[in-house]
Design a protein around this motif. Structure first.
Motif, short mmCIF file in Angstrom:
data_model
loop_
_atom_site.label_atom_id
_atom_site.label_comp_id
_atom_site.label_asym_id
_atom_site.label_seq_id
_atom_site.Cartn_x
_atom_site.Cartn_y
_atom_site.Cartn_z
N ALA A 196 0.61 -0.82 -0.21
CA ALA A 196 -0.23 0.15 -0.37
C ALA A 196 1.13 1.21 -0.06
O ALA A 196 0.62 2.32 -0.68
N ALA A 197 2.05 1.02 0.94
CA ALA A 197 2.56 2.25 0.98
C ALA A 197 2.82 3.02 -0.35
O ALA A 197 2.77 4.08 -0.26
N VAL A 198 3.34 2.41 -2.04
CA VAL A 198 3.40 3.64 -2.88
C VAL A 198 1.97 3.97 -3.13
O VAL A 198 2.74 4.84 -4.56
N HIS A 199 1.25 3.94 -2.65
CA HIS A 199 -0.04 4.66 -3.08
C HIS A 199 -0.14 5.76 -1.73
O HIS A 199 -1.59 6.57 -1.87
N LEU A 200 0.12 5.46 -1.01
CA LEU A 200 0.58 6.54 0.55
C LEU A 200 0.11 8.53 -0.37
O LEU A 200 -0.83 9.10 -0.10
N PRO A 201 1.17 8.43 -0.97
CA PRO A 201 1.34 9.52 -2.10
C PRO A 201 0.11 10.30 -2.05
O PRO A 201 -0.96 11.58 -1.88
N ASP A 202 -0.89 9.41 -2.89
CA ASP A 202 -1.96 9.26 -3.59
C ASP A 202 -3.05 9.22 -1.90
O ASP A 202 -3.85 10.63 -2.39
N PHE A 203 -3.25 8.74 -1.76
CA PHE A 203 -4.19 8.84 -0.35
C PHE A 203 -4.20 9.85 0.92
O PHE A 203 -4.78 10.34 0.55
N ALA A 204 -2.78 10.37 0.34
CA ALA A 204 -2.40 11.65 1.08
C ALA A 204 -3.35 12.67 1.59
O ALA A 204 -3.59 13.90 1.59
N LEU A 205 -3.86 12.82 0.05
CA LEU A 205 -4.01 14.32 -0.70
C LEU A 205 -6.05 13.76 -0.71
O LEU A 205 -6.31 14.90 -1.00
N SER A 206 -5.79 12.31 -0.55
CA SER A 206 -7.59 12.27 -0.15
C SER A 206 -8.62 12.80 0.79
O SER A 206 -8.04 12.52 2.02
N PRO A 207 -9.87 13.18 0.38
CA PRO A 207 -10.31 13.98 1.84
C PRO A 207 -10.22 12.50 3.39
O PRO A 207 -10.38 12.65 4.20
N TYR A 208 -10.64 11.11 2.50
CA TYR A 208 -10.31 9.72 3.64
C TYR A 208 -8.81 9.99 4.38
O TYR A 208 -9.14 9.34 5.09
N PHE A 209 -8.09 10.36 4.12
CA PHE A 209 -6.95 10.01 4.43
C PHE A 209 -6.93 10.72 6.17
O PHE A 209 -6.61 9.89 7.23
N ALA A 210 -7.35 12.58 7.01
CA ALA A 210 -7.35 12.58 7.86
C ALA A 210 -8.38 11.88 8.61
O ALA A 210 -7.93 11.66 10.36
N LYS A 211 -9.43 11.92 8.09
CA LYS A 211 -10.93 11.42 8.67
C LYS A 211 -10.07 9.58 9.15
O LYS A 211 -10.24 9.60 10.13
#
Ligand SMILES: Cc1cc2nc3c(=O)[nH]c(=O)nc-3n(C[C@H](O)[C@@H](O)[C@H](O)COP(=O)(O)OP(=O)(O)OC[C@H]3O[C@@H](n4cnc5c(N)ncnc54)[C@H](O)[C@@H]3O)c2cc1C
Ligand SMILES: Cc1cc2nc3c(=O)[nH]c(=O)nc-3n(C[C@H](O)[C@H](O)[C@H](O)COP(=O)(O)OP(=O)(O)OC[C@H]3O[C@@H](n4cnc5c(N)ncnc54)[C@H](O)[C@@H]3O)c2cc1C
Ligand code: FES
Lengths: 469, 371, 97
Positions: A196-211
């Motif tokens: 999953a880690a390679v996709h972390l940068p994208d996820f960090a930008l998604s609204p679901y990250f902080a939530k």
């Protein structure tokens, strides 16, 4: 209340499912002047994410969270749009001629649709562990459904087990509602983090990250979490204990309720029975319909929107519903005014950004998808993993042949809770891919109907003539 | 590479599999070619009715020879195929209908066939207590029964392989050409050659016949069935009606299979069928009237199978009229499951020896060819 | 297993195997059974094992009960009505009665 007899014999658009995808699709189409009927089998609209949005007894908005209350606008919009919205309406058949079989209050009708949008959403992935059929073992989604719709919160000794965002969400909602959770058994394989880690940068930008992070923190502060590799529900007439193990050893906890969850997968039954082509999605480990950019399927005039098109979440579901509706309106009424899809597609893209991270992180371990021994694979016909494996080893090549040998998938749930398991078990035994093995060929009615309901279908003109003659 | 055999059998339904087995038992080496998998079509999804009752006179000999095999099916294929013989009962819904049945039974008796037996209201009630009491009687064929269709077809396939047949699945026959003493069978996966070919291609058999210059008026039909959830045991024999389309049977597991010949729309090129719920509703209403015990049963699945129907309702069994070494075995017109075991034996005899003692003269393909 | 957040609510009386159970408006049959602490509603036709609602969203069919005389209904999809007669399907096949 709309009764079966009140339905017209045809609608330009029929939307099946009243979650975010279906509600958004029906409102857009109805506002563009298309005669639209939406059927949902639940007593109220909202689908899974916004279950009971118009009737929930949970009035403290903090309990279910603001994301839940977003659904109210969608429901209002749909109500105001002029679409006919019928709840308690189970669609049991759809075919390539776009005839829709629906039952309402014990009476059946078959109506014609110019276009169809299937928005039947997702279901929780089967979680075949030893003892998962015992009373007292339920899904996390089930506990969330009764919390939203009936204001029931778990009490007594409760353990949650599995992985995925919904598990953490329900845990938080339960705690906020004053419920207690004894432990969470986290089944996420450690190596998933690497993938999953390679996709972390994208996820960090998604609204679901902080939530997501906030949820984890909220729950971990109050509930002990154990990482586990194996889970077993134990008890004779109901679950009494949960036994779990990891590298560190085996432990047992007494329980009254064990709630399981390992993600959601598309609810393929209706689309499959209508002849829509599906393919295996290896990241999400499930079958998804083959769709074009407007969510149109391999069957002309039938689109699949929402999580039924592949899991992407509630907000994405609504955007997908809109795109599918715009395509339907354009086909039915080329002159109608519709919103620009460009903006919608951009919003959808943003929503889908973090998906790869979530998918890779929450991919359930093999052992929780492909059980062994006496663990039940098919709940309805009580077929064990061992039986499926042995039959596959004997030469049975696919789930449809397996049905004839073991009756798996032939009970009332029509493979909803064994289909993926059986496909993957056969694939593993025969060293084939799930795509090569395939899925059950599903037959209507996709939901059982009573003989009385079927007999209640209005008598056709042709038949009446035959009798009079 | 060309693969050779003694016989190429086209189609892995009950007929192709049965013929392949009987050929192998005669010491020949057959290769069976099936475009999907054995039992994928009519042979695997039919109602499983093993009935001699109400058959056309022309097929009674095949039906009787099949029945003899059904009664010892396990000895032949190593599986009991789920066969149970509780009889088939044709229920008369009126006195007038019963009178018609009496004529038929008398006629059969005169011709020396005793398998159909007229019964009165009391015997009907004894055999089928659940039937509504306004029915005055009927006909019973006591040796009849039902079997599990997919299991049966697979059992024939398995035993055929054990006895030396080769079964090639997922491969479609696309062309048939004469090549010296052999037939050259072109397929989606290479070429096969054999001196003899059997066309057992079910609802697609007209296409094979057309390759031989024998166009036949085969209609592609799709009879529908539905099955209920499990019910407590309440009926043993298979029940059929004449006036209204109905066949009805309860399986050992408690589920009830309802059929009777209402048709779906077939799409034979994509292996699909589209059900007609209006007609299934007609079946539901008939069941409702006849069997009060069924009033709150639930229907869990409905489906249709793709089947060949000939204009006269009886199959094509015999030699090709144009092509030496080719034989036809198709067109079973919605009742060919029961005929599978015996017809395969007769066909193997015909292929291997050039003749058969079982009278099949009325079943030849010539009857459809324009003079 | 479950308690109600709001104990008060418009009450609806149904019977379960002849005994009165107080449900709330907005309950489904399955939710009313769970709230009343009834933790199995059927036995399986194959081995007779006890089952209880599992998914509460209409996919598992383990909530099958007889409602007003009609057997094998999905309890999790049917809203309760005053006077509704619910029977569990214990100790029998999925009889349609
Ligand atoms: C139990 C459960 C709980 C979930 N909770 C959340 C949550 O709290 N938050 C979140 O972000 N995501 C949640 N999800 C994820 C969910 O998939 C959402 O992303 C979202 O609900 C998807 O929206 P949708 O419109 O595609 O379908 P859904 O919201 O699933 O709506 C589909 C609707 O179709 C109806 N339906 C299905 N089959 C038929 C039929 N044959 N006839 C008539 N109607 C039919 C269903 O009753 C349902 O109302 C949940 C999923 C599940 C399975
Ligand atoms: C719903 C239903 C209920 C029925 N109920 C009964 C019943 O109760 N009792 C009874 O006796 N009969 C019943 N029948 C009829 C019976 O099922 C059929 O008559 C019988 O199965 C026909 O067998 P077959 O082998 O000729 O055809 P099939 O089973 O159709 O087999 C033909 C095979 O040939 C293959 N094939 C076709 N073309 C090619 C090609 N070019 N290359 C390779 N392979 C090819 C096909 O894929 C198919 O598998 C019923 C039929 C249906 C559909
Ligand atoms: S509880 Fe799963 S279908 Fe009702």
């Amino acid at each position: 209340m709309t009764a079966a007899a009140d339905l017209a014999s045809s609608y330009e658009l029929v939307v099946i499912g009243g979650g975010p995808a279906g509600l958004a699709a029906a409102s857009l189409a109805a506002r563009a002047g298309v005669s639209t009927a939406l059927f949902d089998e639940n007593p109220g609209v909202g689908g899974q994410i916004y279950r009971a949005i118009t009737s929930t007894p949970v009035k403290d908005r903090a309990v279910l969270g603001e994301d839940y209350w977003d659904g109210a606008a969608l429901a209002d919009e749909a109500k105001a749009s002029g679409a006919l919205i019928v709840n308690g309406a189970t669609v049991w058949s759809l075919d390539r001629q776009r005839l829709v079989g629906v039952s309402i209050g014990g009476k059946a009708r078959v109506i014609e649709a110019g276009r169809v949008i299937i928005a039947t959403g997702s279901q929780e992935r089967p979680f075949p562990i030893p003892g998962w059929t015992l009373p007292g073992v339920m899904t996390v989604g089930a506990a969330q459904t009764v919390l939203k719709a009936q204001g029931l919160v778990v009490c007594e000794r409760t353990v949650l087990a599995g992985s995925g965002p919904l598990l953490w969400l329900l845990a938080a909602q339960t705690l906020r509602a004053g419920g207690k959770i004894d432990a969470i058994l986290d089944t996420t394989p450690r190596r998933n983090w690497l993938q999953a880690a390679v996709h972390l940068p994208d996820f960090a930008l998604s609204p679901y990250f902080a939530k997501g992070l906030a949820l984890l923190r909220e729950v971990r502060a109050r509930v002990p979490v154990h990482r586990v590799d194996r889970i077993e529900a134990v008890g004779a007439d109901r679950v009494r204990e949960v036994v779990f193990s990891s590298a560190g050893g085996t432990r047992r906890l007494p329980v009254d309720l064990l709630l399981l969850h390992q993600g959601v997968v598309p609810n393929v039954n209706l689309a499959n029975a209508a002849g829509v082509t599906h393919v295996w999605n290896d990241r999400q480990l499930c079958f998804v319909p083959v769709l074009d950019a407007d969510f149109g399927s391999s069957v002309p005039g039938i689109a699949v929107a929402g999580d039924g098109a592949g899991i992407a979440g509630g907000t994405a579901a609504a955007e997908r519903g809109r795109i599918a509706a715009i395509a339907a309106v354009r086909a039915l009424k080329p002159d109608a005014v519709v919103p620009d899809t460009q903006a919608i597609r951009q919003r959808l893209q943003r929503e889908e950004m973090g998906r790869a991270f979530l998918d890779w992180l929450n991919r359930p371990a093999d052992g929780f998808r492909m059980p062994e021994g006496e663990t039940i694979a098919c709940r309805c016909e009580e077929v064990t993993a061992q039986q499926v494996r042995e039959t596959a080893r004997m030469g049975c090549e696919g789930p449809n042949q397996m049905k004839a040998f073991l009756r798996c998938g032939m009970g009332p749930c029509q493979g909803r809770l064994c289909g993926l398991t059986v496909t993957e078990l056969i694939a593993e035994e025969r060293k084939a891919t799930p795509d090569e093995v395939g899925y059950y060929r599903l037959r209507p009615p996709v939901k059982p109907i009573t003989l009385a309901e079927l007999a209640s279908l209005p008598i056709s003109e042709a038949e009446r003539k035959a009798v009079e003659r | 590479m060309v693969r050779t055999a003694d016989v190429v059998v086209i189609g892995g339904g009950i007929h192709g599999c049965s013929t392949a087995l009987h050929l192998a038992l005669r010491g020949l080496k057959p290769i069976l070619i099936e475009k999907d998998y054995a039992g994928r079509h009519a042979s695997g999804v039919n109602a499983g009715g093993v009935r001699q009752l109400a058959r056309d006179l022309q097929e009674i000999p095949l039906s009787i020879s099949s029945m003899d095999i059904w009664e010892c099916i396990e000895a032949l294929v190593g599986d009991d195929c789920g066969f149970e013989a509780h009889g088939t009962v044709l229920v008369a819904e009126s006195e007038a209908e019963l009178a018609g049945f009496r004529e038929r039974v008398d006629d059969l008796n005169l011709r020396g066939f005793g398998h159909e037996e007229l019964i009165d209201a009391a015997e009907l009630r004894r055999l089928v207590p659940a039937v509504s009491d306004r029915c005055p009687g009927g006909v019973v064929s006591r040796r009849d029964g039902a079997a599990d269709p997919f299991r049966t077809t697979q059992a024939f396939r398995r035993r055929a392989v054990e006895k030396g047949a080769e079964v090639v699945e997922g491969v479609t026959v696309t062309g048939l050409f004469r090549s010296g003493a052999n037939w050259r069978v072109e397929t989606s996966a290479g070429v096969f050659e054999a001196p003899k070919v059997v066309n057992a291609a079910g609802a697609w058999a007209d296409r094979i016949a057309a390759m031989l210059g024998e166009p036949v008026p085969l209609a592609v039909v799709a009879p529908m069935l539905m099955v209920t959830s499990r019910l407590p045991a309440f009926i043993k024999p298979v029940v059929i009606l004449r006036g209204r389309k109905l066949s009805f049977k309860q399986l050992g597991n408690g589920t009830v299979v309802i059929g009777g010949g209402h048709l779906a729309t077939p799409w034979r090129d994509s292996n699909e069928t589209v059900l007609d719920w209006q007609k299934l509703a007609v079946s539901a209403r008939t069941v409702w009237e006849l069997f009060p015990a069924m009033h709150a049963a639930t229907v869990v699945r409905a489906w249709a199978g793709i089947e060949a129907y000939m204009p006269d309702g009886i199959p094509v069994v015999g030699r090709s009229s144009t092509s030496e070494g080719v034989f036809h075995q198709f067109g079973f017109s919605t009742h060919g499951f029961q005929l599978g075991p015996g017809t395969g034996a007769v066909m193997a005899e015909l292929v291997a020896t050039g003749s058969t003692n079982t009278p099949i003269d009325g079943l030849g393909i010539e009857r459809f060819l324009k003079k | 297993m479950f308690k109600r957040l709001a104990e008060k609510g418009p009450a609806i009386a149904i019977t379960v195997d002849g005994k009165t159970v107080n449900a709330h408006a907005g309950d489904t049959v399955a939710a009313a059974l769970l709230a009343a602490g009834i933790d199995h509603c059927r036995t399986t036709p194959v081995t007779g094992a006890p089952r209880a609602p599992y998914c509460l969203m209409g996919v598992c069919f383990d909530c099958l009960v007889t409602v007003d005389g009609v057997g094998s209904r999905q309890g999790c999809l049917i809203p309760v009505r005053e006077g509704m007669k619910v029977e569990t399907q214990l100790g029998r096949r999925e009889a349609g009665r």
